[in-house]
Design a protein around this motif. Structure first.
Motif, short mmCIF file in Angstrom:
data_model
loop_
_atom_site.label_atom_id
_atom_site.label_comp_id
_atom_site.label_asym_id
_atom_site.label_seq_id
_atom_site.Cartn_x
_atom_site.Cartn_y
_atom_site.Cartn_z
N MET A 142 0.67 -1.07 0.09
CA MET A 142 0.04 0.00 0.06
C MET A 142 0.91 1.35 0.01
N ALA A 143 2.01 1.24 0.82
CA ALA A 143 2.93 2.32 0.93
C ALA A 143 3.17 2.84 -0.51
N GLU A 144 3.49 2.01 -1.66
CA GLU A 144 3.96 2.22 -2.99
C GLU A 144 3.07 3.32 -3.51
N SER A 145 2.07 3.23 -3.15
CA SER A 145 0.70 4.15 -3.58
C SER A 145 0.43 5.46 -2.89
N GLY A 146 1.26 5.41 -1.75
CA GLY A 146 0.84 6.73 -1.03
C GLY A 146 1.81 7.79 -1.19
N ASP A 147 1.48 8.89 -0.40
CA ASP A 147 2.41 10.10 -0.62
C ASP A 147 3.36 10.24 0.66
N ILE A 148 4.53 10.11 0.56
CA ILE A 148 5.48 10.25 1.68
C ILE A 148 5.58 11.51 2.37
N THR A 149 5.34 12.47 1.77
CA THR A 149 5.36 13.81 2.40
C THR A 149 4.32 14.32 3.24
N ARG A 150 3.06 13.62 3.05
CA ARG A 150 1.67 14.15 3.74
C ARG A 150 1.93 14.04 5.27
N PHE A 151 2.61 12.92 5.72
CA PHE A 151 2.59 12.97 7.32
C PHE A 151 3.97 12.58 7.75
N ASP A 152 4.34 13.42 8.95
CA ASP A 152 5.54 13.43 9.18
C ASP A 152 5.68 12.51 10.49
N PHE A 153 6.37 11.45 10.26
CA PHE A 153 6.73 10.45 11.35
C PHE A 153 7.87 10.51 11.59
N PRO A 154 8.31 10.49 13.09
CA PRO A 154 9.67 10.45 13.57
C PRO A 154 10.55 9.47 13.03
N ARG A 155 11.86 9.78 13.25
CA ARG A 155 13.00 8.95 12.73
C ARG A 155 13.55 8.40 14.23
N PRO A 156 13.22 7.39 15.01
CA PRO A 156 13.47 7.41 16.41
C PRO A 156 14.93 6.95 16.54
N MET A 157 15.54 7.58 17.64
CA MET A 157 16.82 7.44 18.02
C MET A 157 17.69 7.81 16.92
N THR A 158 17.61 8.67 15.96
CA THR A 158 18.49 9.19 15.12
C THR A 158 19.27 10.21 15.48
N ASP A 159 18.87 10.81 16.23
CA ASP A 159 19.34 12.22 17.00
C ASP A 159 20.30 12.14 18.15
N ARG A 160 20.65 10.93 18.44
CA ARG A 160 21.68 10.63 19.45
C ARG A 160 22.53 9.52 18.82
N PRO A 161 23.82 9.39 19.55
CA PRO A 161 24.74 8.62 18.92
C PRO A 161 24.28 7.20 19.42
N GLY A 162 25.07 6.20 18.68
CA GLY A 162 24.80 4.78 18.96
C GLY A 162 23.93 3.98 17.55
N LEU A 163 23.93 2.71 17.91
CA LEU A 163 23.24 1.69 16.70
C LEU A 163 22.08 1.10 17.37
N ASP A 164 21.62 1.52 18.36
CA ASP A 164 20.42 0.86 18.89
C ASP A 164 19.12 1.42 18.11
#
Ligand code: KG4
Ligand code: ZN
Length: 346
Positions: free
Chosen positions: A186-208
């Motif tokens: 379903m994601a293939e036919s959706g608009d990726i820009t309409r809703f802004d989801f967080p990118r969890p734990m990317t703003d701090r160091p580490g690989l978890d």
């Protein structure tokens, strides 16, 4: 060396024949998806019973497809863990009993090592060392792989696995089981820009990683956009799927780049069910190309559970002289970094 591989860790019965000289000779798979669909998830006891029903007919078929007899086999590999205990015991019992009857060794394989090595079955296999991103229904791990059996855990999910996040989010959207691949479609036919989801734990160091918060974001979006009905309109559903998938993919890409930098490696292997995701493959290819690095993955059918990856991994371990004792056992919980290099046995 001619090896039979058996996978029964969850809801797929996979059987394959791999030859160390000639490569993969045959593989077959029975998926229990229909059986579990009405419950919305895997029912362990039903899974075990269905493995019992399917395993011997599949075994007969795969040997016929490979044009080999049982007597020609040099060893039998089976998934010993991690997974559902009852389901694992079906494969372990058949493999151990058959090996005993044929007087050949049996070897218990780690399911995630199977996934990790699945790209070795392709025409352009990755050379060691590499970073592996293992993304399945139960695991999300970044692993440094310097040789077979030499695995160092770099980071992992502290809550939901990536595949689990896909499945649980799909459930919130009332998609049929198994939800992950449906949500991705379903994601293939959706608009990726309409809703802004967080990118969890990317703003701090580490690989978890942490993916459970994305469920909450989805739940809030569903509530906000549903009007009087239980779910939003069709286009909004597609846009939520696209936004969610983009967030998972971006998060995985950011951490993969970080892991490659940290280890000074230039090869990335992605494996497990979520590595079948087209958006993940595309975005990793683009991001790694910019860094002069390369991404490797298995063909679609070998990203999700299958017997071929178990036959391959088991063959490498048997070639190193490993084998199981006659006792029938399985290991439902089994950390990957407890494995050893088969070439360096004491
Ligand atoms: O490796 P796998 O077959 O089984 C486990 O060992 O867990 O992975 C299954 C997981 C499920 O969570 C499923 O939703 C997810 O992989 N999956 C996908 C896709 N295909 C399978 N997730 C996202 N996009 C896909 N195309
Ligand atoms: Zn798996």
């Amino acid at each position: 060396m001619l090896v039979l591989g058996i996978e029964t860790s969850c809801d797929e019965t996979g059987v394959a024949v791999y030859d160390s000289d000639r490569g993969l000779l045959a593989h077959t798979l029975y998926s229990q998806v229909k059986l579990h669909a009405e419950y919305g998830g895997v029912v362990p006891e039903l899974a075990s019973r269905d493995h019992v029903r399917k395993i011997l007919p599949l075994l007969t078929k795969v040997l016929a497809d490979a044009k080999v007899t049982k007597q020609q086999l040099d060893g039998i590999a089976y998934t010993a863990g991690p997974g559902l205990l009852g389901a694992l015991m079906v494969g372990a019992s058949v493999a151990t009993a058959l090996a005993y009857g044929l007087n050949i060794p049996a070897i218990g394989v780690h399911h995630m090592e199977g996934h990790l090595l699945a790209p070795m079955l392709e025409d352009n296999p990755p050379a060691f060392p590499f970073v592996a991103l293992l993304v399945s229904g139960g695991h999300t791990q970044l692993v440094s792989v310097t040789a077979m059996g030499e695995y160092e855990l770099l980071g992992e999910s502290i809550d939901d696995a990536a595949g689990e996040a896909f499945d649980k989010t799909a459930k919130l959207l009332d998609l049929d089981y198994p939800g992950g691949p449906r949500l991705a479609a379903m994601a293939e036919s959706g608009d990726i820009t309409r809703f802004d989801f967080p990118r969890p734990m990317t703003d701090r160091p580490g690989l978890d990683f942490s993916f459970s918060g994305l469920k909450t974001s989805t739940r809030n979006l569903i509530e906000k956009n549903s009007g009087d009905g239980p779910l939003p309109d069709e286009q909004t559903m597609l846009d939520i799927c696209a936004g969610f998938q983009e967030a998972v993919v971006d998060t995985l890409v950011i951490k993969c780049l970080r892991a490659l930098k940290q280890t000074s490696m230039s090869r990335l292997v992605i494996a497990g069910g979520v590595s079948a995701n087209s958006r993940l493959r595309l975005k990793l290819e683009e991001a790694l190309a910019r860094e002069g690095a390369e991404v490797f993955y298995a063909r679609h059918e070998f990203c999700t559970d299958n017997g071929a990856m178990i036959a391959y991994a088991g063959c490498q371990r048997l070639l190193g002289g490993e084998k199981n004792p006659l006792e029938i056992s399985a290991t439902p919980r089994w950390p990957l970094d407890q494995l050893a290099n088969p070439q360096e046995r004491p």
